[in-house]
Design a protein around this motif. Structure first.
Motif, PDB file in Angstrom:
ATOM      1  N   LEU A  11       0.833  -1.213   0.000  1.00  0.00           N
ATOM      2  CA  LEU A  11       0.000   0.000   0.000  1.00  0.00           C
ATOM      3  C   LEU A  11       0.859   1.252   0.000  1.00  0.00           C
ATOM      4  CD1 LEU A  11      -3.027  -0.159   2.438  1.00  0.00           C
ATOM      5  CD2 LEU A  11      -3.022   0.070  -0.029  1.00  0.00           C
ATOM      6  N   PRO A  12       0.720   2.086  -1.001  1.00  0.00           N
ATOM      7  CA  PRO A  12       1.448   3.338  -0.983  1.00  0.00           C
ATOM      8  C   PRO A  12       0.870   4.267   0.091  1.00  0.00           C
ATOM      9  CG  PRO A  12       0.389   2.936  -3.114  1.00  0.00           C
ATOM     10  CD  PRO A  12      -0.136   1.944  -2.163  1.00  0.00           C
ATOM     11  N   GLN A  14      -0.313   7.141  -0.250  1.00  0.00           N
ATOM     12  CA  GLN A  14      -1.335   8.089  -0.701  1.00  0.00           C
ATOM     13  C   GLN A  14      -2.667   7.888  -0.001  1.00  0.00           C
ATOM     14  OE1 GLN A  14      -0.360   7.017  -4.719  1.00  0.00           O
ATOM     15  NE2 GLN A  14      -0.892   9.101  -5.329  1.00  0.00           N
ATOM     16  N   GLN A  15      -3.400   8.962   0.140  1.00  0.00           N
ATOM     17  CA  GLN A  15      -4.697   8.889   0.776  1.00  0.00           C
ATOM     18  C   GLN A  15      -5.746   9.491  -0.143  1.00  0.00           C
ATOM     19  OE1 GLN A  15      -5.332   8.228   4.601  1.00  0.00           O
ATOM     20  NE2 GLN A  15      -3.789   6.817   3.874  1.00  0.00           N
ATOM     21  N   VAL A  16      -6.982   9.175   0.167  1.00  0.00           N
ATOM     22  CA  VAL A  16      -8.051   9.799  -0.595  1.00  0.00           C
ATOM     23  C   VAL A  16      -8.307  11.200  -0.045  1.00  0.00           C
ATOM     24  CG1 VAL A  16      -9.267   7.801  -1.475  1.00  0.00           C
ATOM     25  CG2 VAL A  16      -9.644   8.529   0.869  1.00  0.00           C
ATOM     26  N   ALA A  17      -8.795  12.061  -0.912  1.00  0.00           N
ATOM     27  CA  ALA A  17      -8.963  13.455  -0.505  1.00  0.00           C
ATOM     28  C   ALA A  17     -10.164  14.062  -1.199  1.00  0.00           C
ATOM     29  CB  ALA A  17      -7.715  14.248  -0.848  1.00  0.00           C
ATOM     30  N   LEU A  18     -10.748  15.032  -0.549  1.00  0.00           N
ATOM     31  CA  LEU A  18     -11.795  15.821  -1.188  1.00  0.00           C
ATOM     32  C   LEU A  18     -11.558  17.277  -0.792  1.00  0.00           C
ATOM     33  CD1 LEU A  18     -14.382  15.864  -2.901  1.00  0.00           C
ATOM     34  CD2 LEU A  18     -15.692  15.567  -0.822  1.00  0.00           C
ATOM     35  N   MET A 130     -20.859   6.920  -3.618  1.00  0.00           N
ATOM     36  CA  MET A 130     -19.676   7.735  -3.319  1.00  0.00           C
ATOM     37  C   MET A 130     -18.694   6.961  -2.457  1.00  0.00           C
ATOM     38  SD  MET A 130     -20.514  11.657  -2.764  1.00  0.00           S
ATOM     39  CE  MET A 130     -21.193  12.691  -4.031  1.00  0.00           C
ATOM     40  N   CYS A 132     -18.342   3.741  -2.395  1.00  0.00           N
ATOM     41  CA  CYS A 132     -17.694   2.735  -3.239  1.00  0.00           C
ATOM     42  C   CYS A 132     -16.599   3.362  -4.089  1.00  0.00           C
ATOM     43  CB  CYS A 132     -18.705   2.077  -4.169  1.00  0.00           C
ATOM     44  SG  CYS A 132     -19.760   0.927  -3.325  1.00  0.00           S
ATOM     45  N   LEU A 133     -16.768   4.625  -4.418  1.00  0.00           N
ATOM     46  CA  LEU A 133     -15.759   5.288  -5.246  1.00  0.00           C
ATOM     47  C   LEU A 133     -14.605   5.807  -4.398  1.00  0.00           C
ATOM     48  CD1 LEU A 133     -18.050   7.309  -7.645  1.00  0.00           C
ATOM     49  CD2 LEU A 133     -17.025   5.086  -8.002  1.00  0.00           C
ATOM     50  N   GLY A 134     -14.668   5.590  -3.107  1.00  0.00           N
ATOM     51  CA  GLY A 134     -13.536   5.935  -2.259  1.00  0.00           C
ATOM     52  C   GLY A 134     -13.766   7.095  -1.318  1.00  0.00           C
ATOM     53  N   ALA A 135     -15.037   7.493  -1.116  1.00  0.00           N
ATOM     54  CA  ALA A 135     -15.295   8.591  -0.188  1.00  0.00           C
ATOM     55  C   ALA A 135     -15.192   8.104   1.251  1.00  0.00           C
ATOM     56  CB  ALA A 135     -16.678   9.172  -0.441  1.00  0.00           C
ATOM     57  N   LEU A 136     -14.604   8.913   2.102  1.00  0.00           N
ATOM     58  CA  LEU A 136     -14.536   8.599   3.522  1.00  0.00           C
ATOM     59  C   LEU A 136     -15.799   9.119   4.195  1.00  0.00           C
ATOM     60  CD1 LEU A 136     -10.899   9.729   4.216  1.00  0.00           C
ATOM     61  CD2 LEU A 136     -11.750   7.403   4.397  1.00  0.00           C
ATOM     62  N   ARG A 138     -16.055  11.154   6.508  1.00  0.00           N
ATOM     63  CA  ARG A 138     -16.084  12.591   6.754  1.00  0.00           C
ATOM     64  C   ARG A 138     -16.337  13.416   5.496  1.00  0.00           C
ATOM     65  NH1 ARG A 138     -10.615  14.363   6.079  1.00  0.00           N
ATOM     66  NH2 ARG A 138      -9.242  12.561   5.998  1.00  0.00           N
ATOM     67  N   PHE A 139     -16.084  12.824   4.310  1.00  0.00           N
ATOM     68  CA  PHE A 139     -16.452  13.552   3.084  1.00  0.00           C
ATOM     69  C   PHE A 139     -17.957  13.751   3.044  1.00  0.00           C
ATOM     70  CE2 PHE A 139     -12.784  11.737   0.314  1.00  0.00           C
ATOM     71  CZ  PHE A 139     -11.887  12.245   1.225  1.00  0.00           C
TER      72      PHE A 139
ATOM     73  N   LEU B  60     -16.567  -4.390   0.387  1.00  0.00           N
ATOM     74  CA  LEU B  60     -17.770  -3.706   0.841  1.00  0.00           C
ATOM     75  C   LEU B  60     -18.353  -4.384   2.074  1.00  0.00           C
ATOM     76  CD1 LEU B  60     -19.523  -3.118  -2.610  1.00  0.00           C
ATOM     77  CD2 LEU B  60     -18.115  -1.539  -1.327  1.00  0.00           C
ATOM     78  N   ILE B  73      -2.813  -8.165  -0.260  1.00  0.00           N
ATOM     79  CA  ILE B  73      -3.074  -7.388   0.956  1.00  0.00           C
ATOM     80  C   ILE B  73      -4.371  -7.931   1.551  1.00  0.00           C
ATOM     81  CG2 ILE B  73      -3.585  -5.116   1.897  1.00  0.00           C
ATOM     82  CD1 ILE B  73      -2.264  -4.034  -0.756  1.00  0.00           C
ATOM     83  N   ALA B  84     -10.853   2.908   1.893  1.00  0.00           N
ATOM     84  CA  ALA B  84     -11.351   3.920   0.952  1.00  0.00           C
ATOM     85  C   ALA B  84     -10.370   4.076  -0.201  1.00  0.00           C
ATOM     86  CB  ALA B  84     -11.552   5.249   1.664  1.00  0.00           C
ATOM     87  N   TRP B  85      -9.105   4.050   0.133  1.00  0.00           N
ATOM     88  CA  TRP B  85      -8.072   4.179  -0.894  1.00  0.00           C
ATOM     89  C   TRP B  85      -8.150   3.011  -1.869  1.00  0.00           C
ATOM     90  CZ3 TRP B  85      -4.065   1.377  -2.783  1.00  0.00           C
ATOM     91  CH2 TRP B  85      -3.177   2.066  -3.612  1.00  0.00           C
ATOM     92  N   ARG B  87     -10.776   1.142  -2.530  1.00  0.00           N
ATOM     93  CA  ARG B  87     -11.972   1.259  -3.360  1.00  0.00           C
ATOM     94  C   ARG B  87     -11.788   2.313  -4.430  1.00  0.00           C
ATOM     95  NH1 ARG B  87     -15.745   1.939   1.725  1.00  0.00           N
ATOM     96  NH2 ARG B  87     -15.797  -0.205   2.461  1.00  0.00           N
ATOM     97  N   CYS B  88     -11.014   3.311  -4.065  1.00  0.00           N
ATOM     98  CA  CYS B  88     -10.829   4.427  -4.991  1.00  0.00           C
ATOM     99  C   CYS B  88      -9.869   4.063  -6.116  1.00  0.00           C
ATOM    100  CB  CYS B  88     -10.306   5.621  -4.196  1.00  0.00           C
ATOM    101  SG  CYS B  88     -10.123   7.108  -5.162  1.00  0.00           S
ATOM    102  N   TYR B  93     -16.141  -0.280  -9.579  1.00  0.00           N
ATOM    103  CA  TYR B  93     -17.403  -1.004  -9.377  1.00  0.00           C
ATOM    104  C   TYR B  93     -18.400  -0.682 -10.483  1.00  0.00           C
ATOM    105  CZ  TYR B  93     -15.655  -1.484  -4.625  1.00  0.00           C
ATOM    106  OH  TYR B  93     -14.886  -1.754  -3.539  1.00  0.00           O
ATOM    107  N   PHE B 116     -11.465  12.224  -5.730  1.00  0.00           N
ATOM    108  CA  PHE B 116     -11.120  11.557  -4.475  1.00  0.00           C
ATOM    109  C   PHE B 116      -9.654  11.139  -4.467  1.00  0.00           C
ATOM    110  CE2 PHE B 116     -15.765  10.029  -4.053  1.00  0.00           C
ATOM    111  CZ  PHE B 116     -16.096  11.207  -3.422  1.00  0.00           C
TER     112      PHE B 116
END
Lengths: 227, 244
Positions: A11-12, A14-18, A130, A132-136, A138-139, B60, B73, B84-85, B87-88, B93, B116
């Protein structure tokens, strides 16, 4: 035997962000495309806040009239049942008025919670997608809070301006120009600003529970929600 | 060394759901390995645990016991951020019900996963247009979902699934809500992607047409893997259906 040594090795960092700019963009879009729903939420705020502003401005006007020492106007006031405050003190709303005010604000918050819960239920699938697309979580929370703040700001601005204008026009009609002369512009602006902050605050309070509910939802549950 | 090629590895996965006082076990020990670039279909009657398995692979849902590895992993070890990462970035999906976000245009839907992922606006826009062109909807980028047909919405969903160049595309009955012809288009699109982009495609399906393009078909029944068939075996056993 293998692999499990470091399960996250691949796992790199990097994190998801909005970004906030994007969140606001999405929130605005969402308000626009659900204009009618937003209008109902905003409407209850407009009503409550305009009532608040009306009472506030009325107090300011009455204080102004007392300070004017204009006999006829003061007499008119006592006729209308207003109690003349002790010398030098500003007039404040009567306990009854304050009671109604608190009630109206309470009803407004309940109304917002109600419409926002509906809105969240309506958007189960959108929220799930959202996620599923990687939203946390808190987003999602942030989107709802920004939406509520915007709605609160717009509703409270319209409401406070409307309430103030109605109060001013009403007393201008009742007492004549004497009502206007002694009123301090600063106080009026202050009252409008307070009302706007109050409106945003109420809107956020109202959305908090529905938004938390939405944010905590598991994507699978969210997807199942409307099927 | 062989295991490195496994993009997905499902290891003794069990899943129970508690329904009131009774415990329903939906998955009864699934072991599965899926190689990078493979096109795998998961077939089975409704209630067989297909969608549950699918949700496990997609991160999920979490298994009651056993583990799911994506790129080696163990995804049950991941926290909310990492999940989240995953899934992103790693997984795209596609759903039976399209799940295009109604308030956004086609292009905005496609760029959302890139937002994202922290990709710059204009870069995301270019990539989004490229993907819409790939699925044949370049001219309709500004259309809202309600202005698009079911097949077009599903193509937007395919484009969106590809946004962050995922290693895996998970498609849950992608043709379930489409008529035969548009269903075919989506199937061909997925096949093209698996061939040209080397994306691993895992789809849960009822659609027999899906079998013709799959490298492997995994038949699930009653929470267990019934059989795994390779394509060459398939074309014999399902020849007539393909003809029709």
């Amino acid at each position: 035997m293998q692999k499990n040594t470091n399960p996250k090795a691949n796992l790199p960092q990097q994190q998801v962000a909005l970004p906030y700019k994007k969140s606001i963009e999405i929130a605005v879009k969402s308000i626009k495309s659900r204009f009618f729903r937003s209008l109902i939420t905003t409407m209850s705020l407009i009503l409550a806040i305009s009532f608040y502003s009306y009472i506030k401005t009325n107090s300011l006007i009455i204080t102004g009239i007392f300070f004017s020492e204009n006999k006829t106007a003061i007499q008119q006031l006592s006729h209308l049942g207003y109690e003349i405050p002790d010398n030098g003190e500003a007039y404040t709303a009567t306990p009854k008025e304050r009671w109604i005010l608190v009630l109206s604000l309470l009803v407004c918050v309940v109304g917002i919670v109600n419409t926002q819960l509906m809105a969240v239920a309506d958007r189960f699938r959108e929220i799930g997608t959202m996620k599923c697309l990687g939203a946390l979580d808190r987003f999602i929370l942030r989107l709802f809070l920004i939406e509520a703040t915007l709605q609160g700001f717009i509703g409270a601005t319209i409401g406070s301006v409307a309430g103030t204008v109605i109060a001013l026009l009403g007393s201008l009609f009742k007492f004549g120009t004497v009502a206007m002369i002694f009123i301090s512009i600063n106080d009026v602006i202050m009252s409008i600003t307070t009302a706007i902050f109050l409106g945003c605050f109420l809107s956020i309070i109202g959305v908090l529970y529905p938004a938390l509910l939405a944010a905590k939802m598991q994507p699978v549950e969210a997807m199942r929600g409307k099927d | 060394m062989k295991s490195l090629n496994n993009i997905v590895r499902v290891d003794k996965v069990l899943k129970d759901f508690t329904m009131g006082k009774t415990i329903v076990s939906v998955l009864k020990g699934i072991d599965l390995e899926i190689k990078t670039g493979e096109y795998v279909s998961i077939m089975g009657p409704s209630g067989s645990g297909k969608t549950t398995l699918f949700n496990m692979i997609g991160g999920l849902d979490k298994p009651s016991s056993g583990s799911v590895f994506i790129d080696e992993i163990d995804i049950s070890q991941l926290d909310a951020y990492e999940l989240a990462w995953l899934r992103c970035r790693k997984i795209g999906y596609i759903f039976q019900t399209f799940n295009i976000i109604q308030v956004m245009t086609a292009l905005e839907n496609v760029t959302l996963p890139m937002v994202f992922a922290g990709i710059a606006d204009d870069q995301a826009r270019d990539k989004g247009m490229e993907l819409l062109e790939l699925v044949g909807l370049k001219e309709r980028f500004q259309h809202k979902p309600f202005e698009l047909s079911g097949g077009q919405q599903q193509r937007v969903a395919v484009a969106r699934a590809l946004a962050n160049d995922p290693a895996i595309i998970l498609a849950d009955e992608p043709t379930g809500n489409l008529d035969l012809a548009t269903g075919d288009e989506i199937i061909n699109l997925l096949k093209m992607l698996s061939r040209e982009k080397g994306v691993t495609i895992i789809s849960a399906t009822h659609d027999l047409k899906m079998l013709n393009v799959s490298d492997r078909v995994i038949w699930i029944s009653d929470g267990k893997i019934e059989k795994i068939e390779h394509r060459d075996e398939l074309s014999i056993s399902l020849g007539q259906i393909g003809e029709k």
